[in-house]
Design an enzyme around this catalytic site. Structure first.
Site, PDB file in Angstrom:
ATOM      1  N   SER A  90     -44.446  63.787  42.472  1.00 52.56           N
ATOM      2  CA  SER A  90     -43.304  63.035  41.948  1.00 52.56           C
ATOM      3  C   SER A  90     -42.118  63.966  41.706  1.00 52.56           C
ATOM      4  O   SER A  90     -40.981  63.646  42.063  1.00 52.56           O
ATOM      5  CB  SER A  90     -43.679  62.340  40.632  1.00 52.56           C
ATOM      6  OG  SER A  90     -44.727  61.414  40.851  1.00 52.56           O
ATOM      7  N   HIS A 115     -38.243  61.339  35.962  1.00 49.32           N
ATOM      8  CA  HIS A 115     -39.651  61.013  36.192  1.00 49.32           C
ATOM      9  C   HIS A 115     -40.086  59.829  35.327  1.00 49.32           C
ATOM     10  O   HIS A 115     -40.862  58.973  35.750  1.00 49.32           O
ATOM     11  CB  HIS A 115     -40.497  62.260  35.885  1.00 49.32           C
ATOM     12  CG  HIS A 115     -41.971  62.083  36.042  1.00 49.32           C
ATOM     13  ND1 HIS A 115     -42.807  61.942  34.977  1.00 49.32           N
ATOM     14  CD2 HIS A 115     -42.741  62.006  37.147  1.00 49.32           C
ATOM     15  CE1 HIS A 115     -44.045  61.795  35.423  1.00 49.32           C
ATOM     16  NE2 HIS A 115     -44.032  61.832  36.729  1.00 49.32           N
TER      17      HIS A 115
END
Lengths: 212, 212
Positions: free
Chosen positions: B17, B43
């Protein structure tokens, strides 16, 4: 620069905020049953993208409210989402909010089965009695496992709130839940979060609670 | 439509990610000390706006990390933000996370003084001993009261994380804190939230914790 605060009484701030959201949504016409949910998510995030990305199976809001009135329990995938849910309203209706992410049995099961606690926590929740609402704001792995459990006939949620946030398998997990056949409220795309999950629960709870 | 999940091991998801976030930030060059905070907020929200809106007083990240290493306590304005802060990391450093929104004394003080619990909770936290970090993700009234307490010399936070979300006095409250003279991390504009407040705390905590 001189910062000038607006004179709005604390008790008036929420009402005024929803007015502003309504004004700025402008031409966007929200279906009557979805409006309170969409506006509360925008209130929680200040992000108007949700007017476009939130999608609902037919009657999802009504079904969620009905389940809450029957005392449905809400299962979350984070302590944060659980913390954000209005507990006084939920307890008036006879429900409770549960999160098994810190559960020792779940930690052990995840380790033994080589899986995540998010997955193991869905498996633990699936065997609970009574009407269940799942509110997933973080882990796509939880939403994928929930999808599998539904297909395996191991759980029949009254509503799945599928709003994990992120970059890996998040978009896909939400599309899966839309194909599961159970009522859903999903934020398509990458965005979502524990705050969004809690906001959707609260929008339903405020509609479900008895008039005073 | 056939939904296809990406094959990424759970343990790899966070790393992957952050890679995606780095790729998509593309040309945006973040100052080295701010990078971990900005990326963790993205995130948590999947919202790249924060690369533009997060602003930092000089040395704020370093000062926050130093305070955490001295066992600073983190005061939040919601249970949700408190729930989202990594407690194992905080406790290794000798700190704790506190929220007084459900405190009975605070509820009584708010009622007696005709103010909000958010305001009263700041007043209660201001008299705590030891280094303090405030992480405000919800109530602009809390941030405004904190600004006043700083100017009155009643509290000297080591860092203020000012990221309330919303439509009334939110933008203004953040600009005020930027003029308070204390170290700050602020998300300019309307966006923010309890999740953002917790994400910033965690980005600092992960850097503050002793290497294993």
């Amino acid at each position: 620069m001189k910062v000038q605060l607006q004179k709005v009484l604390p008790a008036e701030i929420e009402r005024r905020s929803f007015e502003i959201i309504g004004e700025e949504l402008g031409g966007i016409k929200l279906p009557a049953d979805q409006e309170a949910v969409v506006k509360r998510v925008i209130h929680t995030t200040a992000d108007f993208d949700y007017a476009r990305t939130l999608c609902f199976s037919d009657g999802a809001v009504e079904q969620g409210i009905a389940a809450l009135r029957e005392g449905a329990r809400i299962v979350t995938d984070t302590q944060m989402a659980r913390a954000g849910i209005s507990k006084p309203t939920l307890s008036v209706l006879g429900g409770e909010a549960l999160c098994y992410m810190a559960d020792e049995e779940v930690a052990r099961a995840a380790k033994e089965n080589g899986t995540t606690r998010a997955v193991a926590s869905m498996e633990k929740a699936a065997v609970l009695d009574g009407p269940l609402i799942f509110a997933i704001g973080n882990a796509p792995t939880a939403l994928v496992r929930l999808y599998e459990l539904i297909l395996e006939g191991k759980v029949a949620p009254r509503l799945v709130i599928g709003v994990p946030v992120g970059f890996v398998n998040v978009v896909e997990s939400k599309e899966l839940i839309r194909e599961s056949g159970v009522p859903y409220i999903v934020a398509r795309g990458r965005k979502g979060g524990s705050n969004v999950a809690a906001a959707i629960c609260n929008a339903l709870l405020y509609q479900a609670k008895p008039r005073e």
